[in-house]
Enzyme design. Structure first.
Site, PDB file in Angstrom:
ATOM      1  N   CYS A 285       0.812  -1.226   0.000  1.00 49.91           N
ATOM      2  CA  CYS A 285       0.000   0.000   0.000  1.00 49.91           C
ATOM      3  C   CYS A 285       0.843   1.273   0.000  1.00 49.91           C
ATOM      4  CB  CYS A 285      -0.931  -0.005   1.204  1.00 49.91           C
ATOM      5  SG  CYS A 285      -2.015  -1.448   1.246  1.00 49.91           S
ATOM      6  N   HIS A 438      -1.240   7.756   7.009  1.00 47.13           N
ATOM      7  CA  HIS A 438      -1.764   6.609   6.257  1.00 47.13           C
ATOM      8  C   HIS A 438      -3.232   6.433   6.618  1.00 47.13           C
ATOM      9  CE1 HIS A 438      -1.715   2.781   4.173  1.00 47.13           C
ATOM     10  NE2 HIS A 438      -2.172   2.176   5.256  1.00 47.13           N
ATOM     11  N   HIS A 476      -9.340   3.526   0.838  1.00 47.81           N
ATOM     12  CA  HIS A 476      -7.967   3.034   0.684  1.00 47.81           C
ATOM     13  C   HIS A 476      -7.808   2.439  -0.706  1.00 47.81           C
ATOM     14  CE1 HIS A 476      -4.112   1.509   1.316  1.00 47.81           C
ATOM     15  NE2 HIS A 476      -4.262   0.820   2.433  1.00 47.81           N
TER      16      HIS A 476
END
Length: 637
Positions: A285, A438, A476
């Site tokens: 990610c 994040h 996300h």
């Protein structure tokens, strides 16, 4: 004499995510729609309405639902609610993806004849399995049809449906079909988004690509992009794995278009015609920042002068979501009902970073950023959106759980803050910086990432550190997630409005927030906003932190290196580029995205390539590629 380190300047950016088009801060504007200037908000809403095929624009006026001649503000007033409801995170769109209340699947069943009698059925002879099962008997055959008798049918697949536990995702604005904007036949969705995202970034510069290629050698350009799930829809690896099981044929395109490097290859082959550097680095990610690291290193070393970095992901498929859901990573509807004590879930609020939460919300996105070295940016009068001070990558060491967080992110963020402190001093990092977290919206992330922030803040004397988590609105997007963060922060530099975690009602009790400023409403940053620390974490120990410098800070650095006269000269060129860039923006707001897709055009005749001991001449390129003659190992050879 110390060699001069080239500064990677951000001269263009673009892409598409759940908030819309990234260039010219349009996607960022959607994140803070209620906090920006009303005229800016109207422009963004009207642009989204056109992008979503709710309205059209012609000769400066809009048409909507049979009405013509509408002004920007008039259209915005009519469509605002529909635009708001059909952007950002929302219920999964069954018309585009799948119906989460009625997901099709197959059950295994074993059939026996009633009262011990054999089962008889008819089918086409051409459809008989090979070899014929041992307990099947062919009773008769007529005109290509056969009658089969058997005492039992094993593992028969029976169509069924189920209520899917995950019902929300960050999706491109409803009605926006990326493949309809160019000849995208048989292209997986992620590659469609890569073509559009890279085109948007290139157009945002206001500089013709031919001008750039004429200013550098062909191998001084680089493209670095990737995704982590590859292309798993029916036109990519998904089709490769499913076709035979569905009784169909594998396409010749399924395998090659499914590779995660195709996000780079498509840009090279169909958008830029690039023969320079190329690569696809993955770090789960954190993949966007991993590719950004490649680009920054190439520019700082002098090997490249122009670099496009980015990534795209189209993971809103039932298979991918099923996988993440099975591992307990995603926010399910039942878990949200239980956690929040509600009977009906608000799908737009499924992602709640640093709040009481139960999993992240998956999303699709395509984000690209264009870097130039400072000298070329000055020479061409490029528009300065900021610069990249550095990108830091570290792994976690030995692990028990491959998906659990580890110590690597302590290292990346500490090195990023220490680097910025060394460049600008304590005041800038303590008073004029922000954090882009994040912020994945999982219980483990809210605790572990906030602890990292707290430890680093304490080490560097930082208090009340403004912390932003854009996944609250965008979800996300996996590989390009940190691209969502970087391209969003450029809007924060311009407007100095930081999006609050508006999807949450509180900050969770286990969050370390003594030195953080985690705010639930949009916040106007007071003072100089000089830099942002962008943080990203990925499965397996892929940690990355980047230092992004504001346009004002970047301009001050350029002036110190080049002087006021050079800055004035660059500013004059920049004004012309801004006119061209703004013309593109108005075109895109009106529905013409000016997508660059050159299939088979201007192909290089390899027989015309000229190679000597000193250089390579490639047809179609103004400049030659010099061949290295120096010996870096002269002390050894």
């Amino acid at each position: 004499m110390k060699a001069i380190t080239r500064l990677p300047v951000i001269v263009g950016f673009g892409g598409y995510n759940a908030a819309g088009r990234s260039s010219f801060h349009q996607a960022y504007n959607r994140l803070v729609l209620d906090s920006i200037n009303p005229s800016e908000a109207d422009k963004t809403v009207a642009g989204l309405a056109v992008l979503m095929n709710l309205a059209t624009k012609e000769q400066g006026a809009y048409s909507f639902n049979g009405e013509t001649g509408l002004s920007e503000s008039a259209l915005a007033a009519k469509v605002r609610n529909e635009v708001v409801d059909n952007t950002l995170i929302r219920r999964i769109d069954g018309d585009v993806f799948f119906d989460p209340d009625n997901l099709k699947w197959q059950r295994n069943a074993n059939l026996k004849g009633a009262e011990g009698k054999p089962i008889q059925f008819q089918m086409r002879k051409r459809d008989l399995p090979e070899p014929l099962p041992e307990n099947w008997q062919i009773l008769s055959e007529d005109s290509g049809e056969v009658t089969v008798s058997t005492d039992q049918l094993h593992d028969i697949k029976v169509d069924s449906s189920r209520n899917f536990p995950v019902k929300s995702a960050g999706q491109l604005p409803r009605g926006f079909d990326p493949g309809s904007h160019y000849n995208s036949r048989f292209h997986p969705r992620a590659l469609q988004m890569a073509v559009l995202g890279a085109s948007d970034a290139i157009r945002s510069m206001g500089i013709d690509w031919e001008t750039i290629t004429s200013s550098v050698t062909p191998d001084e350009i680089g493209v670095f992009s990737s995704n982590i799930m590859a292309q798993l829809d029916e036109y990519g690896v998904g089709g490769l794995l499913q076709s035979r099981l569905k009784g169909g044929r594998v396409s010749t395109k399924n395998l090659i278009l499914g590779l995660n490097s195709m996000t780079t290859d498509f840009i090279n082959a169909y958008v830029l015609g690039n023969v320079g550097g190329s690569g696809s680095m993955t770090g789960a990610c954190a993949s966007y920042l991993y590719n950004l690291s490649l680009g920054v290193d190439e520019i700082r070393s002098g090997r490249k002068r122009v670099v496009i970095v980015g990534g795209c992901e189209a993971p809103v498929t039932s298979e991918i979501i099923d996988g993440y859901s099975t591992m307990g990573a995603l926010a399910t509807e039942d878990a949200q009902k239980k956690l929040y004590g509600v009977d009906t879930v608000d799908h737009s609020r499924s992602s709640r970073p640093f709040s009481d939460n139960c999993g992240f919300t998956i999303a699709e996105s395509s984000q690209y950023t264009i870097l130039m070295d400072d000298e070329l940016a000055m020479e061409l009068g490029a528009i300065i959106h900021g610069s990249v001070g550095g990108v830091y990558l570290n792994a976690d060491g030995y692990k028990k759980s491959i998906s659990a967080p580890g110590p690597g992110n302590f290292l990346t963020l500490a090195k990023a803050v220490a680097g910025a402190r060394g460049w600008f001093g304590d005041d800038v990092i303590q008073r004029n910086s922000i954090l882009l977290a994040h912020g994945s919206s999982t219980p483990k992330n809210r605790e572990s990432e906030s602890e990292i922030f707290d430890v680093v803040a304490k080490a560097f004397g930082i208090h009340n550190w403004p912390t932003v988590a854009v996944k609250a609105f965008l979800g996300h997007s996996l590989a390009p997630a940190s691209g969502d963060q970087v391209n969003s922060v450029l809007g924060m530099f311009k407007h100095k409005i930081l999006p609050g975690i508006r999807t949450a009602d509180n900050i969770a009790d286990d969050v370390y927030q003594d030195r953080l400023n985690l705010f639930l409403k949009d916040m106007h940053f007071e003072g100089d906003l000089d830099l942002a620390f962008v943080n990203s974490k990925g499965f397996g120990g892929a940690n990355a932190s980047a230092v992004i410098l504001s346009p004002d800070k970047t301009t001050a650095m350029l002036e110190k290196r080049y002087g006021k006269n050079r800055m004035l000269e660059a500013k004059r060129k920049q004004e012309a580029n801004e006119i061209s860039a703004n013309e593109y923006n108005e075109s895109a707001l009106g529905g013409d995205l000016q997508v660059i897709y050159q299939f088979g055009q201007d192909m290089i005749d390899e027989s015309q390539i000229e190679i000597s001991q000193e250089e390579i001449k490639i047809p179609g390129f103004k400049n030659t590629i010099p061949l290295a003659t120096d010996n870096p190992y002269d002390d050894m050879t």
